[in-house]
Design a protein around this motif. Sequence first.
Motif, short mmCIF file in Angstrom:
data_model
loop_
_atom_site.label_atom_id
_atom_site.label_comp_id
_atom_site.label_asym_id
_atom_site.label_seq_id
_atom_site.Cartn_x
_atom_site.Cartn_y
_atom_site.Cartn_z
N GLY A 112 1.09 -1.16 -0.20
CA GLY A 112 0.56 -0.09 -0.04
C GLY A 112 0.49 1.14 0.02
O GLY A 112 2.32 1.58 1.00
N PHE A 113 0.28 1.99 -0.65
CA PHE A 113 1.39 3.67 -0.72
C PHE A 113 0.00 4.80 -1.36
O PHE A 113 -0.63 4.63 -1.64
CB PHE A 113 1.88 3.46 -1.40
N THR A 114 0.99 5.82 -1.34
CA THR A 114 -0.46 6.70 -1.49
C THR A 114 1.06 7.66 -2.25
O THR A 114 1.96 8.07 -2.30
CB THR A 114 -0.43 8.03 -0.52
N ILE A 115 0.31 8.31 -3.12
CA ILE A 115 0.59 9.57 -4.26
C ILE A 115 -0.04 10.55 -4.52
O ILE A 115 -1.77 10.17 -4.52
CB ILE A 115 0.40 8.84 -5.65
N ASP A 116 0.56 11.51 -3.94
CA ASP A 116 -0.11 13.06 -4.43
C ASP A 116 -1.44 12.87 -3.23
O ASP A 116 -2.87 13.45 -3.85
CB ASP A 116 -0.39 13.61 -5.24
N GLY A 117 -1.52 11.79 -2.26
CA GLY A 117 -2.78 11.37 -1.03
C GLY A 117 -3.93 10.71 -1.54
O GLY A 117 -4.77 10.21 -0.57
N LYS A 118 -3.89 10.03 -3.09
CA LYS A 118 -4.36 8.88 -3.66
C LYS A 118 -4.02 7.82 -2.95
O LYS A 118 -3.00 6.94 -3.41
CB LYS A 118 -4.56 8.80 -4.81
N GLU B 281 4.96 12.14 -3.63
CA GLU B 281 4.69 12.63 -4.43
C GLU B 281 4.87 13.12 -5.73
O GLU B 281 6.26 13.24 -6.28
CB GLU B 281 5.12 14.65 -3.60
N ASN B 282 4.14 13.72 -6.61
CA ASN B 282 4.57 13.55 -7.72
C ASN B 282 3.85 14.57 -8.90
O ASN B 282 4.75 15.22 -8.98
CB ASN B 282 3.76 12.05 -8.42
N ASN B 283 2.27 15.45 -8.37
CA ASN B 283 2.38 16.02 -9.10
C ASN B 283 2.25 17.21 -8.67
O ASN B 283 1.71 18.15 -8.23
CB ASN B 283 0.84 15.59 -10.18
N THR B 284 3.47 18.20 -8.45
CA THR B 284 3.58 19.27 -7.51
C THR B 284 4.00 20.17 -8.50
O THR B 284 5.17 20.15 -8.75
CB THR B 284 4.20 18.72 -6.42
N ASP B 285 4.17 21.55 -7.65
CA ASP B 285 4.86 22.41 -8.79
C ASP B 285 6.19 22.27 -8.37
O ASP B 285 6.95 22.98 -9.24
CB ASP B 285 4.31 23.82 -8.05
N GLU B 286 6.99 21.78 -7.31
CA GLU B 286 8.54 21.83 -7.20
C GLU B 286 8.76 20.90 -7.62
O GLU B 286 9.94 21.11 -9.14
CB GLU B 286 8.49 21.39 -5.64
N ASP C 140 8.74 21.48 -11.76
CA ASP C 140 9.29 22.58 -12.26
C ASP C 140 11.25 22.17 -12.56
O ASP C 140 11.29 22.63 -13.45
CB ASP C 140 9.07 23.71 -11.54
N LEU C 141 11.06 21.45 -11.62
CA LEU C 141 11.97 20.44 -11.82
C LEU C 141 11.90 19.67 -13.04
O LEU C 141 13.23 19.50 -13.47
CB LEU C 141 12.50 19.44 -10.18
N ARG C 142 10.80 19.19 -13.56
CA ARG C 142 10.78 18.60 -14.37
C ARG C 142 10.99 19.53 -15.26
O ARG C 142 11.64 18.69 -17.20
CB ARG C 142 9.51 17.37 -14.60
N ARG C 143 10.54 20.41 -15.58
CA ARG C 143 10.49 21.26 -16.79
C ARG C 143 12.60 21.77 -16.78
O ARG C 143 12.50 21.50 -18.11
CB ARG C 143 9.63 22.35 -16.40
N ALA C 144 12.51 22.13 -15.82
CA ALA C 144 14.41 22.37 -16.59
C ALA C 144 15.16 21.18 -16.82
O ALA C 144 16.08 21.04 -17.75
CB ALA C 144 14.61 22.73 -14.85
N ILE C 145 14.63 19.99 -16.55
CA ILE C 145 15.61 18.71 -17.06
C ILE C 145 15.41 19.03 -18.62
O ILE C 145 16.55 18.33 -19.32
CB ILE C 145 15.20 17.88 -16.55
N ILE C 146 13.77 19.27 -18.68
CA ILE C 146 13.61 19.21 -20.44
C ILE C 146 14.84 20.63 -20.73
O ILE C 146 14.73 20.12 -22.09
CB ILE C 146 11.94 19.01 -20.31
N GLU C 147 14.32 21.47 -20.33
CA GLU C 147 14.47 22.45 -21.39
C GLU C 147 15.86 22.18 -21.33
O GLU C 147 16.64 22.91 -22.14
CB GLU C 147 14.52 23.78 -20.27
N MET C 148 16.69 22.25 -19.90
CA MET C 148 17.90 21.25 -20.32
C MET C 148 18.64 20.71 -21.50
O MET C 148 19.49 21.10 -22.68
CB MET C 148 19.00 20.23 -18.89
N THR D 282 11.27 11.98 -11.22
CA THR D 282 12.08 12.86 -10.36
C THR D 282 10.35 12.57 -9.64
O THR D 282 9.74 13.25 -9.81
CB THR D 282 13.13 13.37 -10.16
N ILE D 283 10.46 12.00 -8.40
CA ILE D 283 9.42 12.22 -7.08
C ILE D 283 10.26 12.31 -5.90
O ILE D 283 11.00 12.40 -5.40
CB ILE D 283 8.60 10.99 -7.52
N LYS D 284 9.48 12.45 -5.31
CA LYS D 284 9.66 12.57 -3.56
C LYS D 284 8.75 10.78 -3.01
O LYS D 284 7.19 11.00 -3.15
CB LYS D 284 9.27 13.90 -2.84
N ALA D 285 10.00 10.63 -2.62
CA ALA D 285 9.55 9.50 -1.82
C ALA D 285 9.36 9.57 -0.16
O ALA D 285 11.45 9.38 0.22
CB ALA D 285 10.05 7.99 -2.64
#
Lengths: 235, 607
Positions: free
Chosen positions: A6-12, A74-79, A82-90, A52-55
């Motif tokens: 059992g686990f939660t992602i973004d509270g789900k 945590e998956n779908n968070t602003d932080e 933005d990290l993912r955006r930065a990587i794609i932009e790189m 990258t997620i937060k576990a």
Amino acid sequence: MSDKLGFTIDGKECEADKGRSILEAAADNGVYIPHLCFMKKLRPVGSCRVCTIKANGRNAAACTTPLADGMVIENNTDELNDLRRAIIEMLFAEGNHFCPSCERSGSCELQALAYRLNIMAPRFPYMFPLRKLDATHKSIFIDGNRCIQCGRCVRAASELDGKEILGFIGRGGKVRVKASSTRGLAGVDISPNDECVKACPVGSIIVKETAYRVPIGQRQYDATPIGADVESGKA
Amino acid sequence: MQDLDPKVLAGEIKAIAETEDNKRTRLINVVRKVQSAYGRVSEQMIDMIAQTLEISRIEVEGVVSFYHFLSEKSTGRVPIYLNNSAVSEMMGFEEVKKAFEESAGIAFGQVTADGLISLSETSCIGMSDQEPAALIAGKPFVNLNAAKARKIVAGIKAGKSVQALVDEMGLGDGNNAHPLIRSMVNNNLRKKGPVLFGAMAKGAALRKAVAMTPQEVIEQVKAAKLRGRGGAGFPTGMKWEFCSRSKGSRRYVFCNADEGEPGTFTDRVLLTENPDLVFEGMTLAGYAIGSPKGILYLRQEYQYLQPFLEDVLAQRRKEGLLGKDVAGKAGFDFEIRIQIGAGAYICGEESALINSTEGKRGEPRDRPPFPVQEGYKGQPTLVNNVETLAACARIVEMGPQWFIDQGTNVSSGTKLLSISGDCKRPGVYELPMGITIRMILSIVGADDALAVQVGGPSGSCIGDKDFDRKICFDDMPTGGALMIIGPQRDLLKVVHNFMRFFVEESCGWCVPCRVGNQMLESKLRKIFEGHGTRKDLDDLADWGRIIKSASRCGLGQTSPNPILTTLTNFRSRYEELIKEDEYLTGFDLEAAVADACDATGRTLNLA
């Protein structure tokens, strides 16, 4: 003991089989974690870091981190987005990408992720590197300009096609994918139907004389964004 | 270089591979030997090595192109690698570089027409207390200046051997003058502490260990509260315990002597002056975790120590401290071999080090599994650094409480520090854990320090307000490097040097580290060139945070530290260089269009 964790992602509240990575476990529950170097059937290597997620509060690559019971993810968070955006932009800044004229436009995972993550222009300066094109083969070419060094082709060749024909050379910013022959692609046993050719998520490995067979507008990500299949449970 | 007859060459390469038992896992050794025999590993040689070892050519090419001291292009018969680390820059790198270029008649990156000399830059070679330093045909040359550089080149041109030049310039202190080392390197061992340099009876710790059960030995290390000396500070006893409990058909003990962090040279001095203690530590670790095999991973920069270290191992074999039934313990067999690297900072990361020892590119692995679970050849593997293993031997010999008493309660023992930069007495000091930076500065003669880089480039850059902080795990943990930056220095030049180092040394596997470090470096350059704005400082902080939080291994997780810590502690240095405009183009528009204006007879209206 149960074989489910059992686990939660973004509270789900979620549940998944033991032995799954976080990325797979999320997909099993209809949650899409953006990713680029990960591909089903291939050993995950965590090179792009887009997933990258937060576990339990710590950053980790979802593709290489095994799910543990009770994990709070945590998956779908602003932080994280933005990290993912930065990587794609790189990746856009590191190579020479030309979406408007690329034959993979519309079926390119890099481009699709850029749309999904609402990238307008990279925050990083373009590097305009000099990169080689290997057009020695009669029906396949590798364009280094569009390569993101995700290694999917290298792994697919080795793990699915059973051929050690592609690999990495150099290190740091000079890392490149290369064919295992002094004669380039022409010197290795590769054919358009090989898994390693299909594995390329961008327009770097291209089968000649196939461009634009599927018209723009009818391509993979033209109607629905990348990840929509996971979210609708059809993946 | 004359072309070699392919048949002859193929035969020679076969013979070289034979010396490594044609093992794929010994690929690094094979290519190192080829490089050393021919001054390069050419396309043709790569093909031949691949055929001989029955692997794909791309694996061989991947390895050759990964490591700094391997190359497809020819080096000179006497390759000169000048260290370009930050301390070298402070102590006269530019002047020495110019002297090498002028006397050799070539630029860096070139080979003389007769194929005799090549000039290259290289990352820190572990001689920060005697910079500028260079590796010439594998031998370190230290305390260089322009006159010495010219003399060296003249000597090489006159046909003198590199060893003859070393002898002429004088051998270093301590064991550096040993017949099996004969190096001009100095130890500069200024403070011998009780743990690492106390009087040691060879074999005493080992004999004590084998009188205990393996678990009891682990308990001793745990009781001593020893934490890994490499910098990460993981509790050593726990690591041993995890490894001893992992399932596997064979276990391995690795001693990490890669020591690539610029400003660090403690391993070099320990291995030169007290190798027995290090090997003793490895051997008792082998006993504790149930391993028959130890591997000392020695960076190529230190290969000049290899004959000496092999001799120490041979002596230990003779004395029954290695080999069969070690220290008289029936059934405890243990061997140690030395694996030399080929030039890659990242190989100091434990899983990259294991990959390298398996003959692969030195890229870190994903974790889990951790090396103690699945390491070398998929088996449980213990990787400890040189100082950690040496300390373990002393803990077992003297008892855990004795060790604890040398430091603070949380950080037991002593710490070996390598001190370089702007101070009167650079060198190696064994000091108690918990000592303040200010105390250290006074001991080494650097009362006017502007900044101290604690822990090398991947550590923190601190100023006066933090000098009362302590070297220990609960305050400022460090792998051991303290680089002192005097008030006369341009601090940001040092930061820029560190960033260039990380760009050069990133393995390139993951995107944030591979690309992000290049972005940080170019942003710094933009600021130095006078085009920086306040937004650029914010970008540096944001991008640095992204790289740290998204990178795969310790390199990318720490590489932005020089920028982030100086932005915090020395912000005014950046602010002096930037303009207050919110946005500024990255180039000079007037200069860029000057030719066009001239040709058309127009003038640029910037208003």
